[in-house]
Design a protein around this motif. Structure first.
Motif, PDB file in Angstrom:
ATOM      1  N   LYS A 134      57.441  71.980 135.522  1.00 44.14           N
ATOM      2  CA  LYS A 134      57.834  72.524 136.835  1.00 44.14           C
ATOM      3  C   LYS A 134      58.201  74.012 136.693  1.00 44.14           C
ATOM      4  O   LYS A 134      57.775  74.842 137.480  1.00 44.14           O
ATOM      5  N   ASN A 135      58.961  74.321 135.666  1.00 41.77           N
ATOM      6  CA  ASN A 135      59.451  75.690 135.517  1.00 41.77           C
ATOM      7  C   ASN A 135      58.452  76.622 134.834  1.00 41.77           C
ATOM      8  O   ASN A 135      58.507  77.825 135.011  1.00 41.77           O
ATOM      9  N   SER A 136      57.563  76.063 134.036  1.00 40.18           N
ATOM     10  CA  SER A 136      56.571  76.877 133.302  1.00 40.18           C
ATOM     11  C   SER A 136      55.218  76.173 133.385  1.00 40.18           C
ATOM     12  O   SER A 136      54.793  75.510 132.434  1.00 40.18           O
ATOM     13  N   PRO A 137      54.536  76.324 134.546  1.00 41.85           N
ATOM     14  CA  PRO A 137      53.303  75.548 134.731  1.00 41.85           C
ATOM     15  C   PRO A 137      52.249  75.785 133.643  1.00 41.85           C
ATOM     16  O   PRO A 137      51.528  74.847 133.286  1.00 41.85           O
ATOM     17  N   ARG A 138      52.151  77.007 133.124  1.00 41.59           N
ATOM     18  CA  ARG A 138      51.094  77.258 132.137  1.00 41.59           C
ATOM     19  C   ARG A 138      51.401  76.570 130.805  1.00 41.59           C
ATOM     20  O   ARG A 138      50.681  75.686 130.362  1.00 41.59           O
ATOM     21  N   ILE A 139      52.535  76.938 130.191  1.00 42.11           N
ATOM     22  CA  ILE A 139      52.836  76.417 128.853  1.00 42.11           C
ATOM     23  C   ILE A 139      53.460  75.015 128.954  1.00 42.11           C
ATOM     24  O   ILE A 139      53.004  74.073 128.309  1.00 42.11           O
ATOM     25  N   GLY A 140      54.484  74.901 129.784  1.00 41.27           N
ATOM     26  CA  GLY A 140      55.129  73.590 129.964  1.00 41.27           C
ATOM     27  C   GLY A 140      54.153  72.569 130.531  1.00 41.27           C
ATOM     28  O   GLY A 140      54.199  71.384 130.182  1.00 41.27           O
ATOM     29  N   GLY A 141      53.243  73.038 131.408  1.00 38.67           N
ATOM     30  CA  GLY A 141      52.248  72.145 132.004  1.00 38.67           C
ATOM     31  C   GLY A 141      51.298  71.604 130.940  1.00 38.67           C
ATOM     32  O   GLY A 141      50.951  70.413 130.941  1.00 38.67           O
ATOM     33  N   PHE A 142      50.885  72.471 130.026  1.00 39.60           N
ATOM     34  CA  PHE A 142      50.009  72.035 128.930  1.00 39.60           C
ATOM     35  C   PHE A 142      50.719  71.007 128.041  1.00 39.60           C
ATOM     36  O   PHE A 142      50.160  69.956 127.691  1.00 39.60           O
ATOM     37  N   ILE A 143      51.985  71.287 127.718  1.00 40.77           N
ATOM     38  CA  ILE A 143      52.752  70.369 126.869  1.00 40.77           C
ATOM     39  C   ILE A 143      52.941  69.026 127.587  1.00 40.77           C
ATOM     40  O   ILE A 143      52.846  67.955 126.984  1.00 40.77           O
ATOM     41  N   HIS A 144      53.155  69.099 128.892  1.00 39.57           N
ATOM     42  CA  HIS A 144      53.279  67.886 129.708  1.00 39.57           C
ATOM     43  C   HIS A 144      51.984  67.065 129.633  1.00 39.57           C
ATOM     44  O   HIS A 144      52.009  65.844 129.438  1.00 39.57           O
ATOM     45  N   ASP A 145      50.830  67.756 129.749  1.00 31.30           N
ATOM     46  CA  ASP A 145      49.539  67.038 129.701  1.00 31.30           C
ATOM     47  C   ASP A 145      49.353  66.362 128.336  1.00 31.30           C
ATOM     48  O   ASP A 145      48.900  65.223 128.251  1.00 31.30           O
ATOM     49  N   LEU A 146      49.718  67.086 127.272  1.00 32.74           N
ATOM     50  CA  LEU A 146      49.597  66.508 125.923  1.00 32.74           C
ATOM     51  C   LEU A 146      50.485  65.280 125.755  1.00 32.74           C
ATOM     52  O   LEU A 146      50.118  64.306 125.092  1.00 32.74           O
ATOM     53  N   SER A 147      51.681  65.360 126.340  1.00 26.89           N
ATOM     54  CA  SER A 147      52.681  64.312 126.107  1.00 26.89           C
ATOM     55  C   SER A 147      52.215  62.951 126.602  1.00 26.89           C
ATOM     56  O   SER A 147      52.635  61.920 126.074  1.00 26.89           O
ATOM     57  N   LYS A 148      51.298  62.928 127.601  1.00 29.04           N
ATOM     58  CA  LYS A 148      50.888  61.634 128.178  1.00 29.04           C
ATOM     59  C   LYS A 148      50.231  60.748 127.121  1.00 29.04           C
ATOM     60  O   LYS A 148      50.563  59.575 126.977  1.00 29.04           O
ATOM     61  N   PHE A 149      49.291  61.324 126.363  1.00 27.36           N
ATOM     62  CA  PHE A 149      48.580  60.567 125.326  1.00 27.36           C
ATOM     63  C   PHE A 149      49.560  60.102 124.240  1.00 27.36           C
ATOM     64  O   PHE A 149      49.517  58.963 123.759  1.00 27.36           O
ATOM     65  N   TYR A 150      50.462  61.027 123.896  1.00 27.57           N
ATOM     66  CA  TYR A 150      51.426  60.780 122.808  1.00 27.57           C
ATOM     67  C   TYR A 150      52.407  59.665 123.204  1.00 27.57           C
ATOM     68  O   TYR A 150      52.708  58.777 122.402  1.00 27.57           O
ATOM     69  N   ILE A 151      52.857  59.713 124.456  1.00 27.55           N
ATOM     70  CA  ILE A 151      53.770  58.670 124.944  1.00 27.55           C
ATOM     71  C   ILE A 151      53.038  57.325 125.005  1.00 27.55           C
ATOM     72  O   ILE A 151      53.599  56.287 124.638  1.00 27.55           O
ATOM     73  N   ASN A 152      51.767  57.352 125.420  1.00 29.61           N
ATOM     74  CA  ASN A 152      50.992  56.098 125.460  1.00 29.61           C
ATOM     75  C   ASN A 152      50.906  55.470 124.080  1.00 29.61           C
ATOM     76  O   ASN A 152      51.009  54.253 123.920  1.00 29.61           O
ATOM     77  N   PHE A 153      50.707  56.327 123.056  1.00 34.39           N
ATOM     78  CA  PHE A 153      50.668  55.793 121.689  1.00 34.39           C
ATOM     79  C   PHE A 153      52.030  55.197 121.322  1.00 34.39           C
ATOM     80  O   PHE A 153      52.121  54.061 120.842  1.00 34.39           O
ATOM     81  N   TYR A 154      53.098  55.965 121.551  1.00 35.30           N
ATOM     82  CA  TYR A 154      54.420  55.485 121.117  1.00 35.30           C
ATOM     83  C   TYR A 154      54.880  54.245 121.871  1.00 35.30           C
ATOM     84  O   TYR A 154      55.666  53.451 121.341  1.00 35.30           O
ATOM     85  N   LYS A 155      54.353  54.082 123.081  1.00 37.69           N
ATOM     86  CA  LYS A 155      54.687  52.876 123.851  1.00 37.69           C
ATOM     87  C   LYS A 155      54.252  51.629 123.070  1.00 37.69           C
ATOM     88  O   LYS A 155      54.945  50.607 123.064  1.00 37.69           O
ATOM     89  N   THR A 156      53.133  51.744 122.367  1.00 35.47           N
ATOM     90  CA  THR A 156      52.647  50.592 121.596  1.00 35.47           C
ATOM     91  C   THR A 156      53.502  50.368 120.337  1.00 35.47           C
ATOM     92  O   THR A 156      53.462  49.302 119.736  1.00 35.47           O
ATOM     93  N   VAL A 157      54.258  51.382 119.937  1.00 33.63           N
ATOM     94  CA  VAL A 157      55.060  51.268 118.704  1.00 33.63           C
ATOM     95  C   VAL A 157      56.515  50.910 119.017  1.00 33.63           C
ATOM     96  O   VAL A 157      57.083  50.010 118.399  1.00 33.63           O
ATOM     97  N   VAL A 158      57.110  51.656 119.978  1.00 32.02           N
ATOM     98  CA  VAL A 158      58.541  51.430 120.231  1.00 32.02           C
ATOM     99  C   VAL A 158      58.807  50.595 121.492  1.00 32.02           C
ATOM    100  O   VAL A 158      59.952  50.251 121.774  1.00 32.02           O
ATOM    101  N   GLY A 159      57.744  50.314 122.247  1.00 29.53           N
ATOM    102  CA  GLY A 159      57.881  49.419 123.394  1.00 29.53           C
ATOM    103  C   GLY A 159      58.491  50.054 124.624  1.00 29.53           C
ATOM    104  O   GLY A 159      58.850  49.358 125.571  1.00 29.53           O
ATOM    105  N   LYS A 160      58.652  51.374 124.639  1.00 25.36           N
ATOM    106  CA  LYS A 160      59.096  52.047 125.873  1.00 25.36           C
ATOM    107  C   LYS A 160      58.365  53.376 126.007  1.00 25.36           C
ATOM    108  O   LYS A 160      57.797  53.879 125.025  1.00 25.36           O
ATOM    109  N   SER A 161      58.424  53.947 127.222  1.00 27.05           N
ATOM    110  CA  SER A 161      57.659  55.169 127.504  1.00 27.05           C
ATOM    111  C   SER A 161      58.386  56.413 127.019  1.00 27.05           C
ATOM    112  O   SER A 161      58.968  57.165 127.797  1.00 27.05           O
TER     113      SER A 161
END
Ligand code: BDR
Ligand code: CA
Length: 323
Positions: free
Chosen positions: A209-236
């Motif tokens: 929200k505060n940094s659409p360019r850099i923070g937005g990119f990191i936000h986009d990356l985090s989706k895949f990473y959170i999906n992976f960790y959901k399978t390991v730790v059982g939460k998002s």
């Protein structure tokens, strides 16, 4: 804190990309260079991704390509299931315009650390093969480096690749052992603390929200990473391994350290395991054993909230105003 020069040795990788952008955005750090290593991806992908990250961040730093394989064993398959086929989750269009430094990483490291003697913190957040090659090439480098802050190992906790081993140590256990036995100062930021820094979607949403360019990119990356960790730790949530190492440089007070000489198991079922050594000749490592995870989250959000203004400032100082 005056501005601290660092070099990040990296295998980007989602959490590596987060750590690199975090370092770019933090005015307390000057990222002198990125050296690349296999691990989450192949080394050519790591080099391409590092060049792209520097360009995306408008950050003028060297990128030097490192080792394509471990120092003694065969290379393991990269962790594409954790970081995506190209290292950036679903993002596959990664086309930098620049090229890497002509020197291999260990020579770049030797020359750059010597040219800035006593000033550079080396921050490896991938397998330690480049750092082992650096020690082979230039054993006296231990007298020129300020210290190492390493993301790797699992000293008092279970591993993440096997029950015994953390990924970076497992990918090149001989290199990890060589680095831990050298006589230089090391802060070790292992799974003991990084597994406790778990961020959910809303942490990344705030940065976006505060940094659409850099923070937005990191936000986009985090989706895949959170999906992976959901399978390991059982939460998002996702585990913030590499960003923790950068935080340990800028905000060491949020960590608790214990001194212990360390060693790494080189073969067998426990290969890659890091343990407290009985070899009293060995220089003790500063092992991070505790972290204030709430404080880590607050710092991370605050750094990414102003990442775009830091980016704009950089472009302006380079006479380029095209954000
Ligand atoms: C480490 O392994 C890699 O997957 C991450 O980027 C991090 O450096 C965590 O074990
Ligand atoms: Ca990494």
């Amino acid at each position: 804190m005056s501005v601290q020069k660092i070099i990040i040795d990296t295998d980007p990788g989602i959490d590596d990309a987060m750590a690199i952008h975090q370092a770019f955005a933090d005015s307390r750090l000057e990222v002198v260079g990125l050296t690349t290593i296999f691990g989450n991806v192949y080394v050519d992908q790591a080099t391409r991704n590092s060049l792209w990250l520097a360009e995306h961040g408008g950050y003028n730093c060297a990128v030097a390509r490192g080792a394509e394989r471990p120092i003694s064993i065969e290379m393991n398959t990269p962790s594409f299931h954790v970081h995506g086929e190209q290292g950036f989750g679903e993002i596959t269009e990664i086309i930098p315009v620049g090229t890497a430094d002509p020197r291999p990483a260990h020579i770049y490291l030797s020359e750059t650390i010597r040219a800035n003697t006593g000033e550079i913190i080396l921050c490896p957040i991938g397998p330690l093969s480049n750092i082992a090659n650096l020690l082979d090439y230039d054993p006296e480098i231990i007298n020129h480096i300020k210290k190492l802050v390493i993301m790797g190992g699992a000293v008092h906790v279970l591993g993440n690749v096997t029950s015994y081993a953390e990924a970076n140590f497992w990918n090149d256990p001989h290199a990890a052992e060589k680095v831990l036995e050298a006589n230089w100062e090391i802060d070790l930021i292992g799974l003991d603390v990084t597994s406790n820094i778990q961020f959910s979607h809303d942490v990344f949403t705030q940065g976006a929200k505060n940094s659409p360019r850099i923070g937005g990119f990191i936000h986009d990356l985090s989706k895949f990473y959170i999906n992976f960790y959901k399978t390991v730790v059982g939460k998002s949530v996702c585990l913030m391994h590499d960003p923790a190492a950068i935080l340990a440089i800028t905000d060491p007070d949020i960590f608790t350290f214990q001194k212990a000489p360390l060693s790494v198991i080189l073969e067998g079922e426990k290969v890659g395991n890091s343990f407290v050594s009985e070899n009293l000749e060995r220089r003790p490592v500063n092992v991070a054993v505790n972290v204030d995870a709430k404080a880590a989250q607050k710092k991370f959000i605050s750094i990414f909230s102003q990442a775009d203004s830091a980016y704009k400032k950089r472009l302006n100082s380079q006479g380029n105003k095209k954000l």
